[in-house]
Design a protein around this motif. Structure first.
Motif, PDB file in Angstrom:
ATOM      1  N   LEU A  30       0.864  -1.176   0.000  1.00 18.38           N
ATOM      2  CA  LEU A  30       0.000   0.000   0.000  1.00 18.38           C
ATOM      3  C   LEU A  30       0.906   1.233   0.000  1.00 18.38           C
ATOM      4  O   LEU A  30       1.923   1.251   0.696  1.00 18.38           O
ATOM      5  N   TYR A  31       0.531   2.284  -0.723  1.00 21.86           N
ATOM      6  CA  TYR A  31       1.420   3.437  -0.892  1.00 21.86           C
ATOM      7  C   TYR A  31       0.596   4.686  -1.152  1.00 21.86           C
ATOM      8  O   TYR A  31      -0.565   4.608  -1.573  1.00 21.86           O
ATOM      9  N   THR A  32       1.191   5.851  -0.925  1.00 20.65           N
ATOM     10  CA  THR A  32       0.542   7.117  -1.263  1.00 20.65           C
ATOM     11  C   THR A  32       1.064   7.622  -2.604  1.00 20.65           C
ATOM     12  O   THR A  32       2.096   7.152  -3.108  1.00 20.65           O
ATOM     13  N   ASP A  33       0.361   8.601  -3.175  1.00 21.45           N
ATOM     14  CA  ASP A  33       0.697   9.044  -4.535  1.00 21.45           C
ATOM     15  C   ASP A  33       2.049   9.732  -4.625  1.00 21.45           C
ATOM     16  O   ASP A  33       2.586   9.903  -5.713  1.00 21.45           O
ATOM     17  N   GLY A  34       2.628  10.153  -3.482  1.00 22.05           N
ATOM     18  CA  GLY A  34       3.960  10.760  -3.528  1.00 22.05           C
ATOM     19  C   GLY A  34       5.017   9.826  -4.073  1.00 22.05           C
ATOM     20  O   GLY A  34       6.062  10.272  -4.557  1.00 22.05           O
ATOM     21  N   LEU A  35       4.750   8.501  -4.043  1.00 18.01           N
ATOM     22  CA  LEU A  35       5.711   7.534  -4.576  1.00 18.01           C
ATOM     23  C   LEU A  35       5.772   7.591  -6.096  1.00 18.01           C
ATOM     24  O   LEU A  35       6.863   7.551  -6.683  1.00 18.01           O
ATOM     25  N   VAL A  36       4.621   7.687  -6.749  1.00 13.35           N
ATOM     26  CA  VAL A  36       4.571   7.505  -8.201  1.00 13.35           C
ATOM     27  C   VAL A  36       4.241   8.774  -8.977  1.00 13.35           C
ATOM     28  O   VAL A  36       4.350   8.804 -10.204  1.00 13.35           O
ATOM     29  N   GLU A  37       3.839   9.832  -8.276  1.00 12.86           N
ATOM     30  CA  GLU A  37       3.410  11.046  -8.973  1.00 12.86           C
ATOM     31  C   GLU A  37       4.480  12.121  -8.847  1.00 12.86           C
ATOM     32  O   GLU A  37       4.755  12.619  -7.764  1.00 12.86           O
ATOM     33  N   ARG A  38       5.081  12.470  -9.979  1.00 12.13           N
ATOM     34  CA  ARG A  38       6.074  13.541 -10.018  1.00 12.13           C
ATOM     35  C   ARG A  38       5.835  14.397 -11.251  1.00 12.13           C
ATOM     36  O   ARG A  38       5.406  13.872 -12.278  1.00 12.13           O
ATOM     37  N   PRO A  39       6.094  15.728 -11.186  1.00  8.31           N
ATOM     38  CA  PRO A  39       5.893  16.594 -12.350  1.00  8.31           C
ATOM     39  C   PRO A  39       6.683  16.093 -13.546  1.00  8.31           C
ATOM     40  O   PRO A  39       7.882  15.795 -13.445  1.00  8.31           O
ATOM     41  N   GLY A  40       5.991  15.973 -14.685  1.00 11.53           N
ATOM     42  CA  GLY A  40       6.660  15.549 -15.913  1.00 11.53           C
ATOM     43  C   GLY A  40       6.793  14.053 -16.060  1.00 11.53           C
ATOM     44  O   GLY A  40       7.288  13.570 -17.083  1.00 11.53           O
ATOM     45  N   ASN A  41       6.382  13.270 -15.048  1.00  7.94           N
ATOM     46  CA  ASN A  41       6.480  11.816 -15.116  1.00  7.94           C
ATOM     47  C   ASN A  41       5.086  11.203 -15.206  1.00  7.94           C
ATOM     48  O   ASN A  41       4.113  11.718 -14.654  1.00  7.94           O
ATOM     49  N   ASP A  42       5.011  10.078 -15.895  1.00  2.00           N
ATOM     50  CA  ASP A  42       3.762   9.350 -16.059  1.00  2.00           C
ATOM     51  C   ASP A  42       3.491   8.527 -14.797  1.00  2.00           C
ATOM     52  O   ASP A  42       4.312   7.704 -14.383  1.00  2.00           O
ATOM     53  N   ILE A  43       2.305   8.758 -14.168  1.00  2.00           N
ATOM     54  CA  ILE A  43       1.961   8.014 -12.950  1.00  2.00           C
ATOM     55  C   ILE A  43       1.908   6.517 -13.236  1.00  2.00           C
ATOM     56  O   ILE A  43       2.368   5.688 -12.439  1.00  2.00           O
ATOM     57  N   GLU A  44       1.345   6.155 -14.397  1.00  2.00           N
ATOM     58  CA  GLU A  44       1.235   4.739 -14.743  1.00  2.00           C
ATOM     59  C   GLU A  44       2.620   4.105 -14.856  1.00  2.00           C
ATOM     60  O   GLU A  44       2.831   2.970 -14.431  1.00  2.00           O
ATOM     61  N   ALA A  45       3.571   4.851 -15.422  1.00  2.00           N
ATOM     62  CA  ALA A  45       4.931   4.324 -15.538  1.00  2.00           C
ATOM     63  C   ALA A  45       5.539   4.112 -14.160  1.00  2.00           C
ATOM     64  O   ALA A  45       6.222   3.108 -13.909  1.00  2.00           O
ATOM     65  N   GLY A  46       5.301   5.052 -13.247  1.00  2.00           N
ATOM     66  CA  GLY A  46       5.803   4.895 -11.895  1.00  2.00           C
ATOM     67  C   GLY A  46       5.185   3.707 -11.191  1.00  2.00           C
ATOM     68  O   GLY A  46       5.856   2.972 -10.453  1.00  2.00           O
TER      69      GLY A  46
END
Length: 603
Positions: free
Chosen positions: A533-549
């Protein structure tokens, strides 16, 4: 310099200082100048003399930027002593000097230049600036005695007037350049003050204030060091800088300390001054710094002096009034920024402490390995409502439960906002969810989340955000994972021998007045399964694809089957979020290590 000044060794008189200042602006010295050489040739041709000179009187020498008729070494050196020279006589008297034979004339016969240049007939006209200050003489020289006609004297006077006009034009031109440079400097300083007021108004931490000050002042004044030395404020001293000459509280013998104590600008030039005023230890510190000069200004807050701003150069540098005014203005803005930053830092520290206090000490559950990780955002002011929680739920009376083995509640959540209020709401959500679980021992995750939403509405808490709340139930054949998702990133599950998968089912996020029918889902976790389980700070970064993360996280989770969970979580955070995450990162993971069994837990 007058002859009596030169003889006595006294400093330049007022007229001499005016002359030297004007000469400096002409840009002329003992170097051939095309324009001045042209005037010398005109004199030689018009008056039919073998030698003509443009002679200017400096402090202790006369120089010849214009010359005609002389060869080496005069054409190379173009200078001689000023004392007792014919040029000095013209400067001293302020009028022309016309001599039939300088070798016998009482006024000139003792001058060494008469013999050196083989002067006999001599006529010199004063060269003046616009204020009438005599700068030198335009000279006609004959090697034989000569009676100068009135017409020749008049012609030389006219040429001297033209030469004086040229000198005045050069002086005016240089003054205009100096004025333009001064105006540009004033404009640059005004822009520096304006930039300081704008940039420092947006700073949120002491480190950012220090960085912005360094960039502002270095770009304009070109020092080698810009530093902040901060006193203890509100019981908390900001971390001392690494360089020892920046860390000097008010009681220490150091220029910044004096600026704080005496609440005034302090300047230092050279190690000898430091040793005399502050002692040998301070001198050693100064020598280590490599400074040549330093200016220190107090940072005067609304209630007290917060510290000092120090600006240092590696060469002797005495700030002029303009620089002092600029530094005083910048230090005022810096004091406001530091005061505001200390307040913000204190609030952030309180929020961080509150946030950490809410992070659960994980329970020990037989047959499960649990691990969690929390990393704050790289920006210290980004205090959020990210949290994780895990606690035992004793449900031994429920059908299918392994006797004596506790169920486990797990939550990962993110309350909207990045401030102390968000951290406070996070704590309330955590407590209300725990209470709901314990008040409804036979209910599932949906029951607890619905109770949280009802309490949120009834009590007017007005929290909003996302979460995944789950129950892990020990059954006869293994562990049953049941969860509900309120708009949160999907949990990730890695099973032995299979690919990592996303548990995508989710409902609406938590929001006041938006409560609706929620769903929950269940699946069996076999031995060796790892759940994240994780929060969006792990995978969400400006300029990066959330799905890729998310995919990258899933790959790392699947490949880490043999890695201890705490190490695996650190690796995932390092690789996916990076070393400077833009938001808080919270991770909660479990791995099935065996069948359910009783173990003492901590709720």
């Amino acid at each position: 310099m007058r002859k009596d000044d030169a003889a006595s060794g006294a400093g330049p008189s007022a007229p001499a200082r005016a002359r030297l200042a004007a000469l400096g602006r002409t840009g002329l010295s003992a170097v051939a100048d095309t324009g001045m050489d042209r005037f010398a040739r005109l004199v030689a041709n018009v008056l039919d003399v073998p030698v003509a000179l443009v002679a200017l009187a400096e402090d202790v020498r006369q120089v010849f930027p214009g010359m005609a008729g002389l060869g080496a070494p005069w054409s190379v050196r173009r200078q001689t002593g000023l004392a007792h020279s014919l040029c000095a006589y013209v400067v001293d008297s302020g009028g022309p000097l016309v001599v039939t034979d300088a070798r016998v004339d009482e006024r000139t016969r003792h001058g060494p230049v008469v013999a050196q240049l083989e002067v006999a007939g001599y006529a010199g006209m004063p060269l003046t600036d616009v204020e009438g200050v005599v700068l030198g003489a335009l000279c006609a020289v004959d090697s034989r005695p000569r009676r100068w006609t009135e017409r020749e004297v008049e012609a030389l006077s006219d040429l001297a007037a033209a030469c004086s006009t040229e000198l005045r034009l050069r002086i005016v031109s240089r003054q205009a350049e100096e004025a333009r440079a001064e105006t540009a400097a004033l404009l640059a300083r005004s822009e520096l003050v304006l930039r300081a007021s704008e940039v420092l108004a947006d700073t949120t931490g002491v480190d950012e204030v220090r960085r912005q000050l360094g960039e502002l002042i270095t770009s304009d004044l070109k020092p080698v060091h810009v530093g902040l030395s901060l006193e203890e404020v509100a019981g908390t001293r900001p971390a001392r800088p690494a360089r020892p000459w920046e860390a000097a509280p008010a009681e220490e013998p150091w220029p910044t300390a004096r600026a704080v104590r005496e609440k005034r600008l302090v300047t230092v030039t050279g190690v000898d001054e430091v040793r005399a005023d502050y002692g040998d230890e301070a001198a050693a510190r100064w020598a280590e710094s490599g400074f040549g000069s330093m200016v220190c200004l107090p940072l005067s807050g609304t209630r007290q002096v917060l510290g000092a701003l120090s600006v240092a150069w590696d060469t002797p540098h005495e700030p002029d009034l303009g620089e002092r005014a600029v530094l005083a203005a910048v230090s005022g803005y810096a004091a406001q920024a530091v005061e505001r930053a200390l307040f913000v830092d204190e609030r952030i520290d309180v929020a961080r402490q509150l946030q950490r206090a809410m992070l659960t000490e994980l329970p020990v559950v037989g047959g499960l390995e649990l691990a969690a990780l929390y990393r704050p955002a790289a920006q210290l002011d980004m205090v959020g409502g990210d949290w994780y929680d895990a606690y035992a739920l004793h449900r031994a009376d429920a059908p299918g439960i392994v006797a004596g083995a506790p169920s486990l509640a797990m939550t990962i959540g993110d309350i909207t906002g990045h401030d102390t209020h968000a951290a406070t709401l996070m704590g309330q959500a955590r407590s209300m969810l725990r209470q709901a679980d314990h008040d409804h021992p036979r209910g599932g995750p949906v029951t607890a989340v619905t109770a949280l939403e009802n309490a949120n509405t009834a009590l007017g808490v007005n929290l909003s955000g996302t979460l995944v709340h789950a129950h892990l139930t020990p059954a006869e054949e293994g562990w049953e994972f049941t969860w509900t998702n309120a708009g949160h990133p999907p949990p990730l599950l890695a099973r032995p021998g299979g690919p990592c998968r996303r548990l995508d089912a989710h409902d609406l996020l938590l929001y006041p007045g938006l409560a609706g029918r929620r769903t929950q889902h269940s699946l069996r976790l076999p031995p060796g399964a790892t759940l994240l389980l994780y929060t969006d700070g792990l995978v969400e970064r400006p300029g990066n694809d959330i799905e890729a993360g998310t995919r990258q996280t899933c790959v790392l989770l699947g490949e880490g089957a043999g890695v201890p969970l705490d190490e695996l979580l650190a690796e995932i955070a390092d690789v996916v979020a990076g070393d400077a995450p833009g938001d808080d990162v919270a991770l909660l993971a479990l791995r099935v290590t065996g069948p359910p069994r009783h173990a003492p837990g901590r709720a």
